[in-house]
Scaffold this active site. Structure first.
Site, PDB file in Angstrom:
ATOM      1  CB  CYS A 132      -0.938   0.011   1.206  1.00 48.68           C
ATOM      2  SG  CYS A 132      -2.044  -1.397   1.200  1.00 48.68           S
ATOM      3  CG  HIS A 177      -3.442   3.366   2.336  1.00 46.01           C
ATOM      4  ND1 HIS A 177      -3.994   3.039   1.124  1.00 46.01           N
ATOM      5  CD2 HIS A 177      -3.399   2.204   3.054  1.00 46.01           C
ATOM      6  CE1 HIS A 177      -4.277   1.744   1.101  1.00 46.01           C
ATOM      7  NE2 HIS A 177      -3.927   1.222   2.267  1.00 46.01           N
ATOM      8  CG  ASN A 183      -6.790  -0.989   1.268  1.00 40.64           C
ATOM      9  OD1 ASN A 183      -6.068  -0.526   0.381  1.00 40.64           O
ATOM     10  ND2 ASN A 183      -6.300  -1.529   2.380  1.00 40.64           N
TER      11      ASN A 183
HETATM   12  O1  UT7 Z   1      -3.907  -1.400   3.598  1.00 35.56           O
HETATM   13  C1  UT7 Z   1      -3.012  -2.243   4.223  1.00 35.56           C
HETATM   14  C2  UT7 Z   1      -3.053  -2.104   5.678  1.00 35.56           C
HETATM   15  N1  UT7 Z   1      -4.262  -2.662   6.219  1.00 35.56           N
HETATM   16  C3  UT7 Z   1      -4.932  -2.011   7.138  1.00 35.56           C
HETATM   17  O2  UT7 Z   1      -4.608  -0.917   7.478  1.00 35.56           O
HETATM   18  C4  UT7 Z   1      -6.087  -2.723   7.796  1.00 35.56           C
HETATM   19  C5  UT7 Z   1      -5.984  -2.594   9.285  1.00 35.56           C
HETATM   20  N2  UT7 Z   1      -6.994  -3.310  10.012  1.00 35.56           N
HETATM   21  C6  UT7 Z   1      -8.321  -2.983   9.968  1.00 35.56           C
HETATM   22  O3  UT7 Z   1      -8.726  -2.103   9.236  1.00 35.56           O
HETATM   23  C7  UT7 Z   1      -9.246  -3.674  10.926  1.00 35.56           C
HETATM   24  O4  UT7 Z   1      -8.492  -4.461  11.821  1.00 35.56           O
HETATM   25  C8  UT7 Z   1     -10.314  -4.585  10.229  1.00 35.56           C
HETATM   26  C9  UT7 Z   1     -11.337  -3.704   9.516  1.00 35.56           C
HETATM   27  C10 UT7 Z   1      -9.645  -5.524   9.264  1.00 35.56           C
HETATM   28  C11 UT7 Z   1     -11.058  -5.396  11.294  1.00 35.56           C
HETATM   29  O5  UT7 Z   1     -11.639  -4.533  12.239  1.00 35.56           O
HETATM   30  P1  UT7 Z   1     -11.412  -4.779  13.810  1.00 35.56           P
HETATM   31  O6  UT7 Z   1     -12.186  -3.751  14.504  1.00 35.56           O
HETATM   32  O7  UT7 Z   1      -9.928  -4.823  14.058  1.00 35.56           O
HETATM   33  O8  UT7 Z   1     -12.088  -6.173  14.019  1.00 35.56           O
HETATM   34  P2  UT7 Z   1     -11.465  -7.483  14.666  1.00 35.56           P
HETATM   35  O9  UT7 Z   1     -10.568  -8.161  13.699  1.00 35.56           O
HETATM   36  O10 UT7 Z   1     -10.935  -7.164  16.026  1.00 35.56           O
HETATM   37  O11 UT7 Z   1     -12.763  -8.354  14.864  1.00 35.56           O
HETATM   38  C12 UT7 Z   1     -13.786  -7.962  15.808  1.00 35.56           C
HETATM   39  C13 UT7 Z   1     -14.927  -8.932  15.683  1.00 35.56           C
HETATM   40  C14 UT7 Z   1     -14.501 -10.403  15.686  1.00 35.56           C
HETATM   41  O12 UT7 Z   1     -15.486 -11.140  16.361  1.00 35.56           O
HETATM   42  P3  UT7 Z   1     -15.282 -11.596  17.886  1.00 35.56           P
HETATM   43  O13 UT7 Z   1     -14.016 -12.418  17.896  1.00 35.56           O
HETATM   44  O14 UT7 Z   1     -15.144 -10.321  18.666  1.00 35.56           O
HETATM   45  O15 UT7 Z   1     -16.517 -12.359  18.183  1.00 35.56           O
HETATM   46  C15 UT7 Z   1     -14.527 -10.784  14.228  1.00 35.56           C
HETATM   47  O16 UT7 Z   1     -14.768 -12.134  14.016  1.00 35.56           O
HETATM   48  O17 UT7 Z   1     -15.588  -8.715  14.427  1.00 35.56           O
HETATM   49  C16 UT7 Z   1     -15.695  -9.965  13.740  1.00 35.56           C
HETATM   50  N3  UT7 Z   1     -15.658  -9.669  12.304  1.00 35.56           N
HETATM   51  C17 UT7 Z   1     -16.762  -9.427  11.603  1.00 35.56           C
HETATM   52  N4  UT7 Z   1     -18.060  -9.361  11.947  1.00 35.56           N
HETATM   53  C18 UT7 Z   1     -18.942  -9.069  10.993  1.00 35.56           C
HETATM   54  C19 UT7 Z   1     -14.572  -9.604  11.506  1.00 35.56           C
HETATM   55  N5  UT7 Z   1     -14.964  -9.292  10.266  1.00 35.56           N
HETATM   56  C20 UT7 Z   1     -16.322  -9.181  10.295  1.00 35.56           C
HETATM   57  C21 UT7 Z   1     -17.294  -8.867   9.320  1.00 35.56           C
HETATM   58  N6  UT7 Z   1     -18.577  -8.825   9.717  1.00 35.56           N
HETATM   59  N7  UT7 Z   1     -16.979  -8.597   8.035  1.00 35.56           N
END
Ligand code: UT7
Length: 332
Positions: free
Chosen positions: A116, A256, A286
């Protein structure tokens, strides 16, 4: 010796017509529009459809628009740098394919892989060629078909990514404009948290890889998120401090477009008002290294000659950085 600055003299871009909405994604995986919108800020993304079309299809359209807008004949281009995480092929470079498609016959062309952050790395790279006085017209293009490396059975990654391309022309100027400073970093500690396991030389594509869907993006989102916020804040603070910039001096912040919460957090720390922050994540998601130049392309008409722009990116590697630019023209 003359002091040459490398200025952006034009921007071209292209996003595919097909739109994949959050509603569409709810039919593929267990998610909701509400989760995607509140956790990422994304409402829809563009997807390149069509047999045999790769990153170069979009990159060529962006370059063709750039050549038209800057009144440049393709044979006048001296160098073509293509940032891509999703090249048409392992080889030859997508840049060489783009040169062929766009009639760029007198340039050297190569790909640059910094995920990225690739557009910022390419911009600094291209600017050095121009500042040296040796090259007069350098194109930096970012072209990404992220849908080709996205697992539409994985709810943690498939809502995030979209396709698109954009390109800038770099040319010399003796005015105090263009690329003023850059802070670029890489820390190999990031590899386990964001990568594609198969398709490279470590694990070539085979049946096992396909069965495990190892040819798609793997991300540990929370770890990447935390690094992104910390490192982007550090880079922009370093940039502001060493150039004596205050939030008032900054006309535009162009981050970004990975996650609206990351964008909010860095702009809050930089104390820049939201109206100065360029955001289009809701429409495109993204698009990896294409996201910053797509922002430049979409918001070009709002930039005035002399405006101070801070571009910031974070991505796999980890790689990240910040670029301080003074915009060089008023758009018609
Ligand atoms: O461009 C390259 C660099 N990349 C980035 O900058 C991305 C950085 N990371 C992010 O943007 C975020 O971490 C994500 C958007 C990928 C994820 O968001 P988050 O707030 O960090 O969620 P998480 O991974 O901590 O997951 C929280 C909960 C989990 O459930 P439990 O374990 O709390 O029950 C996940 O299973 O959300 C769940 N979850 C979803 N729920 C509904 C993960 N994806 C989804 C989804 N829909 N699509």
């Amino acid at each position: 010796m003359r002091n040459l600055n490398a200025v952006i003299t034009g921007v071209g871009g292209y996003v595919p017509e097909d739109i994949l909405t959050n509603e569409d994604i709810t039919k593929m995986v267990d998610t909701t529009d509400e989760w995607i919108t509140t956790r990422t800020g994304i409402k829809e993304r563009r997807i390149l459809k069509g047999e045999g079309l790769g990153a170069s299809f979009m990159g060529a359209k962006a370059i063709e628009e750039l050549l038209r807008k800057t009144n440049t004949k393709p044979e006048e281009v001296d160098a073509l740098i293509c940032s891509t995480t999703t090249p048409d092929y392992i080889y030859p470079s997508t840049a060489s394919i783009l040169a062929g498609k766009c009639g760029i016959t007198h340039a050297f062309a190569y790909d640059l892989a910094a995920a990225c952050s690739g557009f910022l790395f390419g911009l600094v790279n291209g600017a050095s060629f121009v500042e040296s006085g040796r090259f007069k017209k350098v194109i930096v293009v970012a072209a990404e078909k992220m849908s080709s490396v996205t697992n539409y059975q994985d709810r943690t990654t498939c809502p995030l990514f979209g396709d698109g391309a954009a390109a800038v022309m770099l040319e010399p100027s003796e005015e105090p404009l263009g690329l003023i400073d850059s802070v670029l970093h890489t820390d190999g500690v990031g590899y386990p948290y964001l990568h594609i396991k198969a398709g490279g030389s470590v694990q070539p594509i085979n049946h096992e890889a396909l069965d495990n869907r190892a040819n798609y993006t793997y991300q540990e989102g929370q770890t990447v998120f935390k690094f992104a916020v910390t490192k982007l804040v550090e880079a922009s603070e370093e940039m502001k401090a060493r150039n004596g910039l205050t939030a008032n001096d900054v006309d535009w912040v162009i981050p970004h477009q990975a996650n609206m919460r990351i964008i909010d957090s860095i702009t809050r720390t930089m104390k820049v008002p939201t109206e100065k922050v360029v955001v289009n994540i809701q429409k495109y998601g993204n698009t990896s290294s294409a996201s910053i130049p797509i922002c430049l392309w979409e918001f070009e008409k709002q930039f005035k000659k002399g405006d101070v722009l801070i571009l910031s990116a974070f991505g796999a590697g980890f790689s990240w950085g910040s670029v301080y630019l003074k915009w060089a023209y008023d758009s018609k």
